[in-house]
Design a protein around this motif. Sequence first.
Motif, PDB file in Angstrom:
ATOM      1  N   THR A  84     -31.750   6.868  12.496  1.00  0.00           N
ATOM      2  CA  THR A  84     -31.149   5.538  12.588  1.00  0.00           C
ATOM      3  C   THR A  84     -31.979   4.703  13.550  1.00  0.00           C
ATOM      4  OG1 THR A  84     -29.643   6.246  14.348  1.00  0.00           O
ATOM      5  CG2 THR A  84     -28.828   6.390  12.093  1.00  0.00           C
ATOM      6  N   MET A  85     -31.648   3.421  13.632  1.00  0.00           N
ATOM      7  CA  MET A  85     -32.449   2.485  14.418  1.00  0.00           C
ATOM      8  C   MET A  85     -31.561   1.714  15.378  1.00  0.00           C
ATOM      9  SD  MET A  85     -34.639  -0.743  12.974  1.00  0.00           S
ATOM     10  CE  MET A  85     -35.485  -1.871  14.082  1.00  0.00           C
ATOM     11  N   LEU A  86     -31.979   1.614  16.627  1.00  0.00           N
ATOM     12  CA  LEU A  86     -31.263   0.801  17.593  1.00  0.00           C
ATOM     13  C   LEU A  86     -31.435  -0.671  17.247  1.00  0.00           C
ATOM     14  CD1 LEU A  86     -32.377   2.696  20.808  1.00  0.00           C
ATOM     15  CD2 LEU A  86     -30.128   2.796  19.734  1.00  0.00           C
ATOM     16  N   GLU A  96     -25.920  -2.719  18.204  1.00  0.00           N
ATOM     17  CA  GLU A  96     -25.505  -2.021  17.000  1.00  0.00           C
ATOM     18  C   GLU A  96     -26.581  -1.032  16.573  1.00  0.00           C
ATOM     19  OE1 GLU A  96     -26.105  -4.845  13.373  1.00  0.00           O
ATOM     20  OE2 GLU A  96     -25.278  -6.057  14.985  1.00  0.00           O
ATOM     21  N   VAL A  97     -26.287  -0.281  15.539  1.00  0.00           N
ATOM     22  CA  VAL A  97     -27.211   0.718  15.013  1.00  0.00           C
ATOM     23  C   VAL A  97     -27.382   0.451  13.531  1.00  0.00           C
ATOM     24  CG1 VAL A  97     -27.620   3.184  14.661  1.00  0.00           C
ATOM     25  CG2 VAL A  97     -26.451   2.398  16.727  1.00  0.00           C
ATOM     26  N   SER A  98     -28.617   0.560  13.044  1.00  0.00           N
ATOM     27  CA  SER A  98     -28.939   0.242  11.652  1.00  0.00           C
ATOM     28  C   SER A  98     -29.612   1.433  10.974  1.00  0.00           C
ATOM     29  CB  SER A  98     -29.880  -0.965  11.592  1.00  0.00           C
ATOM     30  OG  SER A  98     -29.299  -2.097  12.170  1.00  0.00           O
ATOM     31  N   ALA A 183     -30.609   7.545  16.825  1.00  0.00           N
ATOM     32  CA  ALA A 183     -31.588   6.466  16.932  1.00  0.00           C
ATOM     33  C   ALA A 183     -32.508   6.667  18.126  1.00  0.00           C
ATOM     34  CB  ALA A 183     -30.871   5.117  17.063  1.00  0.00           C
ATOM     35  N   THR A 184     -32.285   7.720  18.898  1.00  0.00           N
ATOM     36  CA  THR A 184     -33.099   8.039  20.063  1.00  0.00           C
ATOM     37  C   THR A 184     -33.998   9.232  19.741  1.00  0.00           C
ATOM     38  OG1 THR A 184     -31.503   9.599  21.006  1.00  0.00           O
ATOM     39  CG2 THR A 184     -31.168   7.254  21.485  1.00  0.00           C
ATOM     40  N   GLU A 437     -28.358   2.246  27.539  1.00  0.00           N
ATOM     41  CA  GLU A 437     -27.966   2.932  26.307  1.00  0.00           C
ATOM     42  C   GLU A 437     -27.253   1.937  25.397  1.00  0.00           C
ATOM     43  OE1 GLU A 437     -28.756   5.870  25.413  1.00  0.00           O
ATOM     44  OE2 GLU A 437     -29.176   7.043  27.229  1.00  0.00           O
ATOM     45  N   VAL A 438     -27.064   2.311  24.148  1.00  0.00           N
ATOM     46  CA  VAL A 438     -26.285   1.511  23.216  1.00  0.00           C
ATOM     47  C   VAL A 438     -24.847   2.010  23.164  1.00  0.00           C
ATOM     48  CG1 VAL A 438     -25.995   0.878  20.806  1.00  0.00           C
ATOM     49  CG2 VAL A 438     -28.258   0.815  21.818  1.00  0.00           C
TER      50      VAL A 438
END
Length: 532
Positions: A84-86, A96-98, A183-184, A437-438
Motif C-alpha cells: 500500500t502507499m502512504l 490516508e492510505v492508497s 505502506a512502510t 506515522e499515519v
Amino acid sequence: MGRGIRTSAAFAAAALVLAACGGGSDDDNGGSSSSGSGSAAEADRSATLRYASSTAPPGLDPHGSITAGLNGSQYIFPVYDRLTMLGTPDDPNASEVSPMLAESWEYSDDGLQFTLQLREDVTFHDGSPVNAEAVKASLERAKRSTFQAGAALNRVESIEAVDEYTVQLNLSAPDATLPAALATGSGAVLNPAVINDPGVDLNLEVPPEAGSGPYVVSAFEPGVSVTFDRAEGEYWDPEAGQLAQIEIVGVAEATTRISGLQAGDYDMIFLASLQVAEGERLAANGQFTNLTAVSRTPTAIFIKPDSPELGDQAVRAALAQAVDREGIGEGALNGSCDPIDQLYPEGMLGHDEDYENPYAYDPDAAQAALEEAGAADLSFGIVYPAGGTQDTITTALQGGLDEIGVTLEGQGVPPAESITVFNQQGFPAATNAIPGEVDPALFTTSAIFSRTPLAADDAELVALADEARAELDPDARAELYQQINERVMEQAILIPICTAQFGYAGAGDIVGLDRLGLTYAAAADFRYVGRS
C-alpha cells in the motif's frame, strides 16, 4: 461479505485505518507553503538531483531497524514497492492510505482474515513476477524481524498465497493498522531470489534485482550516502521515477547544508525548524524553490513513571503545568514549532479539537503543587539529542523550570543514541520527538510503548491500546484513541510540547515539490519529483 475497498472508491480504507479528518488540505498534508510545483510532463528525464539530508543511510534493509521507520524510509522507498502507499499519488502526505502493489484489500466479517488482491503487471528488475508467492516470502521475512517491521505484523499468524495474485493474512486478532503498516518497510516486497541468497546483506549491498521500485541502488556507503539510478524498462506507474539519478548525502550540520546549496554542491537540502525562515529567504530571490511542512512528529518530554524523582503522578502533573508551550514554540524556536497539548497531532485519528489539557500552563499552580507533594527542591536529569530542535527546547525548559525552583540537569548525546540512553541508563526523563506515522496505533507504539517501556505496566493503557488496534470502525476507534490520550495526559507519562515545522530548499528548476512525500516525518520521498 468482507469489509474492504476497491480502487474505484475514494479510499474507503480510511474507514479502516484513519479518521474522517481527511487528506488534501494544507493542514492535513503538512505543506503550509511551497513553490516548485509542476507536472511530470515538464520533467527532464536525464536530470539528476543531489539531496543533503540531516541523516545518513545506516542500511538499506526494509525490514531492518532504522530503515523500517518513516524517517529511514527515504532510503528504501525508491527501490522497494510496498503493498500500500502512504497518502495518494497527488498528495503523498495526505492522512490516508492508497493502493500500490495491492489493488484492493478487505477484512473478513470477523476481522481475522485480511485479503489483498495484487496488481498483475509488476515485475522485479530481473523480470520475475511480483506475485502472491513473492509477497508471502517478503511478509514472512518481515514478520521474522526483531525490529519495527516485525512488530507491526505481530498479529499475523500465517500468510497464504491463495492464487497467483491473491494473498491472505490470517490474524490472531483483528488489526486495523495493517493497511498503514503495509505502506512502510513492513510491506516492502523483495525478490525471493534475493531473500533466499545467504550471501546478500541488504544493509551492505542491494542487488539491482532486489526490488520492483522506480530506482535501483548504484552506489552505497553506509552512514554516508546512497545513489539511486532510474531502473531500466517501463515502470508500472508512469508518474514516478522522473529523475535519472538521485543521490542522498547525510550532512548533520544545517549550516553546511545551506552553504552547500548556495555553492551548488547540493541541488536540494533539508531544513530543520530553526532554519525554516532561511529557506523562505533563499526562495525570495527566485533562484531557489522552497517547501515549508508541518510535521506529525511532536516533541515531548518522555518520563519513566517509576523513577524515584518522577514516580509521583502529582509531581509529573506539576511539571506539565510548568511547560510554556507557547513561549517555547513562538520564542525559543521563532514560531517554527506549533504548540500541542495532546498526544495525537492534527490530521491523525484520535486528535480531539475540543480536548482541554488538565494541566494548562500555570507556573504558580505548578510551584504550589510541587510544594504540596514535598518536591519543592526537585532536581532530575534529562537526556536529549544534541545539536538540534530538542537541544533548544531543553534549554528553554531549563530556564522555565528554574523559575519555579526545579533543577533540570540536561545531557546531550548523539541523536541516534538518545532513546537507547534514556531506556538503558538512569535518566528519569528525555526530550525527544515522536516519529511521524499515519496510523495512530503505530504512533502510540512509537510515543508510549517504545519510548517509555514501563508504560506497559499501566494495565488500563495497554487494554485501551489493544482494543483500539482491533477496532475496525473509524468512529469507535477515534473514541478509543481519545481515551488513550486522556489517560496519558492525566498520568503525565508524556508531556507534549510542540510540533515542529520543517523545510526544504532547492534549485529553481525542481518540479513536483508539492508532491514530495514523507515531509511530515522529516524525510523526503522523491517518487514524483523531477527537474525541468
